[in-house]
Design a protein around this motif. Sequence first.
Motif, PDB file in Angstrom:
ATOM      1  N   ASP A  58      -7.520  -8.132   7.462  1.00  0.00           N
ATOM      2  CA  ASP A  58      -7.024  -8.485   8.789  1.00  0.00           C
ATOM      3  C   ASP A  58      -5.913  -7.488   9.146  1.00  0.00           C
ATOM      4  O   ASP A  58      -5.093  -7.135   8.305  1.00  0.00           O
ATOM      5  N   VAL A  59      -5.905  -7.016  10.377  1.00  0.00           N
ATOM      6  CA  VAL A  59      -4.890  -6.041  10.783  1.00  0.00           C
ATOM      7  C   VAL A  59      -3.556  -6.740  11.046  1.00  0.00           C
ATOM      8  O   VAL A  59      -2.499  -6.284  10.608  1.00  0.00           O
ATOM      9  N   GLN A  60      -3.599  -7.857  11.748  1.00  0.00           N
ATOM     10  CA  GLN A  60      -2.366  -8.566  12.099  1.00  0.00           C
ATOM     11  C   GLN A  60      -2.040  -9.608  11.058  1.00  0.00           C
ATOM     12  O   GLN A  60      -2.707 -10.636  10.933  1.00  0.00           O
ATOM     13  N   LEU A  61      -1.007  -9.317  10.263  1.00  0.00           N
ATOM     14  CA  LEU A  61      -0.579 -10.206   9.182  1.00  0.00           C
ATOM     15  C   LEU A  61       0.928 -10.409   9.291  1.00  0.00           C
ATOM     16  O   LEU A  61       1.633  -9.531   9.789  1.00  0.00           O
ATOM     17  N   PRO A  62       1.422 -11.541   8.796  1.00  0.00           N
ATOM     18  CA  PRO A  62       2.876 -11.722   8.760  1.00  0.00           C
ATOM     19  C   PRO A  62       3.500 -10.745   7.768  1.00  0.00           C
ATOM     20  O   PRO A  62       2.909 -10.459   6.724  1.00  0.00           O
ATOM     21  N   GLY A  63       4.667 -10.243   8.080  1.00  0.00           N
ATOM     22  CA  GLY A  63       5.315  -9.274   7.203  1.00  0.00           C
ATOM     23  C   GLY A  63       4.618  -7.926   7.309  1.00  0.00           C
ATOM     24  O   GLY A  63       4.453  -7.392   8.395  1.00  0.00           O
ATOM     25  N   MET A  64       4.183  -7.407   6.177  1.00  0.00           N
ATOM     26  CA  MET A  64       3.502  -6.114   6.153  1.00  0.00           C
ATOM     27  C   MET A  64       2.129  -6.247   6.800  1.00  0.00           C
ATOM     28  O   MET A  64       1.318  -7.079   6.404  1.00  0.00           O
ATOM     29  N   ASP A  65       1.855  -5.449   7.835  1.00  0.00           N
ATOM     30  CA  ASP A  65       0.565  -5.574   8.522  1.00  0.00           C
ATOM     31  C   ASP A  65      -0.553  -4.891   7.723  1.00  0.00           C
ATOM     32  O   ASP A  65      -0.298  -4.129   6.787  1.00  0.00           O
ATOM     33  N   GLY A  66      -1.781  -5.177   8.124  1.00  0.00           N
ATOM     34  CA  GLY A  66      -2.946  -4.712   7.372  1.00  0.00           C
ATOM     35  C   GLY A  66      -3.078  -3.201   7.286  1.00  0.00           C
ATOM     36  O   GLY A  66      -3.556  -2.669   6.279  1.00  0.00           O
ATOM     37  N   LEU A  67      -2.673  -2.500   8.319  1.00  0.00           N
ATOM     38  CA  LEU A  67      -2.783  -1.037   8.288  1.00  0.00           C
ATOM     39  C   LEU A  67      -1.748  -0.427   7.350  1.00  0.00           C
ATOM     40  O   LEU A  67      -2.020   0.569   6.670  1.00  0.00           O
ATOM     41  N   THR A  68      -0.575  -1.041   7.284  1.00  0.00           N
ATOM     42  CA  THR A  68       0.450  -0.575   6.337  1.00  0.00           C
ATOM     43  C   THR A  68      -0.039  -0.777   4.896  1.00  0.00           C
ATOM     44  O   THR A  68       0.083   0.122   4.060  1.00  0.00           O
ATOM     45  N   VAL A  69      -0.622  -1.949   4.634  1.00  0.00           N
ATOM     46  CA  VAL A  69      -1.175  -2.214   3.303  1.00  0.00           C
ATOM     47  C   VAL A  69      -2.251  -1.182   2.974  1.00  0.00           C
ATOM     48  O   VAL A  69      -2.275  -0.614   1.879  1.00  0.00           O
ATOM     49  N   THR A  70      -3.107  -0.902   3.962  1.00  0.00           N
ATOM     50  CA  THR A  70      -4.197   0.060   3.747  1.00  0.00           C
ATOM     51  C   THR A  70      -3.639   1.443   3.423  1.00  0.00           C
ATOM     52  O   THR A  70      -4.123   2.114   2.499  1.00  0.00           O
ATOM     53  N   ARG A  71      -2.623   1.867   4.161  1.00  0.00           N
ATOM     54  CA  ARG A  71      -2.000   3.179   3.889  1.00  0.00           C
ATOM     55  C   ARG A  71      -1.481   3.256   2.457  1.00  0.00           C
ATOM     56  O   ARG A  71      -1.657   4.264   1.775  1.00  0.00           O
ATOM     57  N   LEU A  72      -0.826   2.188   2.006  1.00  0.00           N
ATOM     58  CA  LEU A  72      -0.280   2.160   0.642  1.00  0.00           C
ATOM     59  C   LEU A  72      -1.405   2.222  -0.395  1.00  0.00           C
ATOM     60  O   LEU A  72      -1.299   2.947  -1.385  1.00  0.00           O
ATOM     61  N   LEU A  73      -2.479   1.473  -0.150  1.00  0.00           N
ATOM     62  CA  LEU A  73      -3.607   1.470  -1.087  1.00  0.00           C
ATOM     63  C   LEU A  73      -4.277   2.842  -1.143  1.00  0.00           C
ATOM     64  O   LEU A  73      -4.664   3.318  -2.214  1.00  0.00           O
ATOM     65  N   LYS A  74      -4.397   3.482   0.011  1.00  0.00           N
ATOM     66  CA  LYS A  74      -5.090   4.771   0.083  1.00  0.00           C
ATOM     67  C   LYS A  74      -4.215   5.924  -0.424  1.00  0.00           C
ATOM     68  O   LYS A  74      -4.714   7.005  -0.707  1.00  0.00           O
ATOM     69  N   ALA A  75      -2.896   5.684  -0.534  1.00  0.00           N
ATOM     70  CA  ALA A  75      -1.994   6.706  -1.066  1.00  0.00           C
ATOM     71  C   ALA A  75      -1.890   6.617  -2.588  1.00  0.00           C
ATOM     72  O   ALA A  75      -1.323   7.495  -3.227  1.00  0.00           O
ATOM     73  N   ASP A  76      -2.453   5.554  -3.164  1.00  0.00           N
ATOM     74  CA  ASP A  76      -2.350   5.299  -4.599  1.00  0.00           C
ATOM     75  C   ASP A  76      -3.670   5.674  -5.284  1.00  0.00           C
ATOM     76  O   ASP A  76      -4.710   5.085  -4.981  1.00  0.00           O
ATOM     77  N   PRO A  77      -3.642   6.647  -6.214  1.00  0.00           N
ATOM     78  CA  PRO A  77      -4.881   7.065  -6.886  1.00  0.00           C
ATOM     79  C   PRO A  77      -5.590   5.911  -7.596  1.00  0.00           C
ATOM     80  O   PRO A  77      -6.810   5.945  -7.764  1.00  0.00           O
ATOM     81  N   GLY A  78      -4.836   4.868  -7.972  1.00  0.00           N
ATOM     82  CA  GLY A  78      -5.429   3.727  -8.665  1.00  0.00           C
ATOM     83  C   GLY A  78      -6.227   2.808  -7.762  1.00  0.00           C
ATOM     84  O   GLY A  78      -7.044   2.014  -8.235  1.00  0.00           O
TER      85      GLY A  78
END
Length: 133
Positions: A58-78
């Motif tokens: 979901d893009v709209q989430l309380p606190g950290m939004d979905g796109l921010t989470v996605t950016r963090l996941l995609k920046a992590d080789p793991g």
Amino acid sequence: MDQPIGSGRVLVVEDNAINLELITDILEGEGYRVATAVCGQEALDSVRAEKPALVLMDVQLPGMDGLTVTRLLKADPGTRDIPVVALTAHAMRGDEEMMYAAGCDDYIPKPIKIARFRQVLAKFVPKKPTEKA
Ligand code: MN
């Protein structure tokens, strides 16, 4: 990937309880194993710990939004190779570009249409031939 295709869970990240239940029901009906998260931080922790086969974000989430989470996941080789599909009420051209820029692999507009939902699932998490349809 270490795991055979189709063996992993689908992580559903959705803060709306009704949507979460709807999506979970559809996925389980299709034979997928499901994990859930209701906010950005929980999603991040769950992906890092569980390494799901697919994330429905979901893009709209309380606190950290979905796109921010996605950016963090995609920046992590793991976690960068785990596909992320955005769930969004916004499907305007600019929003689409923003989702792809954040690293989303695809998106599903809300309200969810079952045909599109199945198509995207099959694209990212093909079922094993032995699994029931
Ligand atoms: Mn939401």
